[in-house]
Every structure is written in C-alpha cells, then in structure tokens.
Design a protein around this motif. Structure first.
Motif, PDB file in Angstrom:
ATOM      1  N   ALA A  16       1.049  -1.375   0.194  1.00 53.85           N
ATOM      2  CA  ALA A  16       0.033   0.151   0.135  1.00 53.85           C
ATOM      3  C   ALA A  16       0.928   1.210   0.531  1.00 53.85           C
ATOM      4  CB  ALA A  16      -0.867  -0.456   1.232  1.00 53.85           C
ATOM      5  N   VAL A  17       0.310   2.774  -0.676  1.00 52.62           N
ATOM      6  CA  VAL A  17       1.066   3.311   0.034  1.00 52.62           C
ATOM      7  C   VAL A  17       0.454   4.114   1.272  1.00 52.62           C
ATOM      8  CG1 VAL A  17       1.833   5.528  -1.422  1.00 52.62           C
ATOM      9  CG2 VAL A  17       2.085   3.482  -2.978  1.00 52.62           C
ATOM     10  N   ILE A  18       1.115   4.565   1.536  1.00 56.14           N
ATOM     11  CA  ILE A  18       0.369   6.439   2.389  1.00 56.14           C
ATOM     12  C   ILE A  18       0.975   7.136   1.705  1.00 56.14           C
ATOM     13  CG2 ILE A  18       0.472   6.908   4.727  1.00 56.14           C
ATOM     14  CD1 ILE A  18       1.399   3.621   5.694  1.00 56.14           C
ATOM     15  N   VAL A  19      -0.021   8.858   1.773  1.00 55.07           N
ATOM     16  CA  VAL A  19       0.600   9.712   1.600  1.00 55.07           C
ATOM     17  C   VAL A  19       0.399  10.804   2.746  1.00 55.07           C
ATOM     18  CG1 VAL A  19       0.032  11.286  -0.478  1.00 55.07           C
ATOM     19  CG2 VAL A  19      -0.136   9.420  -0.779  1.00 55.07           C
ATOM     20  N   ALA A  20       0.838  11.010   3.059  1.00 56.98           N
ATOM     21  CA  ALA A  20       1.338  11.998   4.568  1.00 56.98           C
ATOM     22  C   ALA A  20       1.881  13.482   3.995  1.00 56.98           C
ATOM     23  CB  ALA A  20       1.950  12.318   5.150  1.00 56.98           C
ATOM     24  N   ASP A  21       0.652  14.143   3.748  1.00 56.87           N
ATOM     25  CA  ASP A  21       0.423  15.983   3.359  1.00 56.87           C
ATOM     26  C   ASP A  21      -0.347  16.466   4.276  1.00 56.87           C
ATOM     27  OD1 ASP A  21      -0.448  17.655   1.895  1.00 56.87           O
ATOM     28  OD2 ASP A  21      -1.005  16.685  -0.082  1.00 56.87           O
ATOM     29  N   GLU A  22       0.295  17.657   5.243  1.00 54.91           N
ATOM     30  CA  GLU A  22       0.308  18.732   5.420  1.00 54.91           C
ATOM     31  C   GLU A  22      -1.799  19.149   5.711  1.00 54.91           C
ATOM     32  OE1 GLU A  22       1.492  22.233   8.468  1.00 54.91           O
ATOM     33  OE2 GLU A  22       1.763  21.994   7.135  1.00 54.91           O
ATOM     34  N   HIS A  23      -1.513  19.420   4.674  1.00 53.98           N
ATOM     35  CA  HIS A  23      -3.022  19.741   4.485  1.00 53.98           C
ATOM     36  C   HIS A  23      -3.709  19.436   2.991  1.00 53.98           C
ATOM     37  CE1 HIS A  23      -5.744  23.935   4.711  1.00 53.98           C
ATOM     38  NE2 HIS A  23      -6.575  23.221   4.844  1.00 53.98           N
ATOM     39  N   LEU A  24      -4.703  18.695   2.784  1.00 48.65           N
ATOM     40  CA  LEU A  24      -5.457  18.573   1.850  1.00 48.65           C
ATOM     41  C   LEU A  24      -7.144  19.225   1.964  1.00 48.65           C
ATOM     42  CD1 LEU A  24      -5.253  14.225   2.400  1.00 48.65           C
ATOM     43  CD2 LEU A  24      -4.183  15.506   1.206  1.00 48.65           C
ATOM     44  N   ARG A  25      -6.851  19.768   0.006  1.00 49.34           N
ATOM     45  CA  ARG A  25      -7.880  20.450  -0.185  1.00 49.34           C
ATOM     46  C   ARG A  25      -8.336  20.107  -1.105  1.00 49.34           C
ATOM     47  NH1 ARG A  25      -4.722  24.985   2.791  1.00 49.34           N
ATOM     48  NH2 ARG A  25      -3.449  25.174   1.058  1.00 49.34           N
ATOM     49  N   GLU A  26      -9.396  20.241  -2.199  1.00 47.54           N
ATOM     50  CA  GLU A  26      -9.409  19.918  -3.095  1.00 47.54           C
ATOM     51  C   GLU A  26      -8.988  21.034  -4.059  1.00 47.54           C
ATOM     52  OE1 GLU A  26     -11.412  20.974  -6.997  1.00 47.54           O
ATOM     53  OE2 GLU A  26     -12.032  22.455  -5.355  1.00 47.54           O
ATOM     54  N   ARG A  27      -8.685  23.078  -3.993  1.00 50.91           N
ATOM     55  CA  ARG A  27      -8.483  23.665  -4.444  1.00 50.91           C
ATOM     56  C   ARG A  27      -6.991  23.209  -5.163  1.00 50.91           C
ATOM     57  NH1 ARG A  27      -6.762  27.957  -1.195  1.00 50.91           N
ATOM     58  NH2 ARG A  27      -7.690  27.627   0.682  1.00 50.91           N
ATOM     59  N   THR A  28      -6.122  22.791  -4.223  1.00 47.90           N
ATOM     60  CA  THR A  28      -4.660  22.805  -4.494  1.00 47.90           C
ATOM     61  C   THR A  28      -4.459  21.151  -4.953  1.00 47.90           C
ATOM     62  OG1 THR A  28      -4.317  22.098  -1.948  1.00 47.90           O
ATOM     63  CG2 THR A  28      -4.354  24.321  -2.271  1.00 47.90           C
ATOM     64  N   LEU A  29      -5.310  19.889  -4.763  1.00 51.57           N
ATOM     65  CA  LEU A  29      -5.757  19.034  -5.200  1.00 51.57           C
ATOM     66  C   LEU A  29      -4.527  19.042  -6.358  1.00 51.57           C
ATOM     67  CD1 LEU A  29      -7.336  16.500  -4.022  1.00 51.57           C
ATOM     68  CD2 LEU A  29      -5.137  17.141  -3.560  1.00 51.57           C
ATOM     69  N   ALA A  30      -4.952  19.681  -7.445  1.00 50.93           N
ATOM     70  CA  ALA A  30      -4.057  19.364  -9.283  1.00 50.93           C
ATOM     71  C   ALA A  30      -2.928  20.092  -8.964  1.00 50.93           C
ATOM     72  CB  ALA A  30      -4.830  20.075  -9.887  1.00 50.93           C
ATOM     73  N   GLY A  31      -2.265  18.699  -9.533  1.00 46.97           N
ATOM     74  CA  GLY A  31      -0.517  18.964 -10.188  1.00 46.97           C
ATOM     75  C   GLY A  31       0.739  18.374  -9.376  1.00 46.97           C
ATOM     76  N   SER A  32      -0.394  18.323  -7.598  1.00 45.80           N
ATOM     77  CA  SER A  32      -0.138  18.168  -5.962  1.00 45.80           C
ATOM     78  C   SER A  32       0.907  16.950  -6.346  1.00 45.80           C
ATOM     79  CB  SER A  32      -0.866  18.289  -5.347  1.00 45.80           C
ATOM     80  OG  SER A  32      -2.097  17.340  -4.491  1.00 45.80           O
TER      81      SER A  32
END
Length: 149
Positions: free
Chosen positions: A75-91
């Motif tokens: 499995a992959v575990i992604v750790a990202d400080e802040h998940l929000r839709e408007r900043t996802l594209a290209g992240s």
C-alpha cells in the motif's frame, strides 16, 4: 519440497513537510514507527522535498523510482499537511494517488487538516484519510492504519 515463507510486503510512505517543525523525513519516520509497532514489515520511506508542482512533480517521482517502489509495496501512505480540493491538481498527493490507482495499489492518507469531501477522496481513490498533526499522533494513526493494510 520446501515451503516458502511469504515475505511480508511493506508499505511505501510518501511524505511531505508538516510545517517547519516537522520536515518530511520526520513525518515518514513517525509513521514508520507506528507501522513497526503494529508488527508490519519495515516500510519504504520516501520523503518528498517541499512543494513541487505539475511537471516537476512527475520528474521528482520518476527520479525517486517511485513507480517501481510503489508496485513492490502492499500500500501507499501519503502524508500531506493539508488536503484540500483546490490545491490538489498538480500536487504530489494527486500524482501519487493517480499512479497508485492506475497500478492497483491502495492509497491511504494522513494529514494534519482534511478538507476533502467524500467525493474528492473517492476521486483520488483514498481508502481512508486520518487526521494527525504531530509526530506522536502520526505514529498513533499509523498504528491504526496498520490494521487496515
């Protein structure tokens, strides 16, 4: 005839910074501690440099041999400080979740702040999103995740 003991498959931890006080490597190690404490195999740590976007994200992941490492993981575990839709594209989170979905590898997320709605999480094919913002809570959340992997 010998019986082969299956090699436990590890998780791949792709982590970003959780602010200055918790750099990506510390985030990855906190999560790894939780997985190890739950009896999982030693994870593959993949701390990511601060904010990469678009083509740079793809180049970064390619330079880290991310796809091969991901396919070798349970499995992959992604750790990202802040998940929000408007900043996802290209992240990096978006790119990692997309690659994992296409490869059939389940993806789980740990974040200090989750602003994704259930639709956004489903689009990314995130199995679970847990909130944790400190090393201690990331370790505890990883122990919880271990039961789901």
């Amino acid at each position: 005839m010998s019986v082969r003991t299956p090699v436990p498959r590890h998780a791949l931890i792709a982590s970003g910074d959780f602010g200055e006080r918790l750099p990506a490597a510390a985030v990855a190690e906190a999560i790894a501690q939780g997985l190890r404490a739950a009896g999982m195999a030693e994870p593959d740590l993949c701390p990511l440099p601060a904010a990469q976007a678009g083509e740079r994200t793809r180049e970064l992941l390619d330079s880290l041999d991310f796809d091969a490492r991901m396919r070798a993981a349970r499995a992959v575990i992604v750790a990202d400080e802040h998940l929000r839709e408007r900043t996802l594209a290209g992240s990096a989170t978006f790119e990692i979740a997309t690659r994992a979905r296409q490869a059939g590898v389940p993806t789980y997320a740990l974040t200090a702040r989750n602003e994704l709605d259930s639709f956004d999480a489903r689009i990314l094919d995130l199995q679970t999103v847990l909130e944790a913002g400190s090393a201690r809570t990331l370790t505890a959340a990883a122990r919880e995740l271990a039961g789901l992997l």
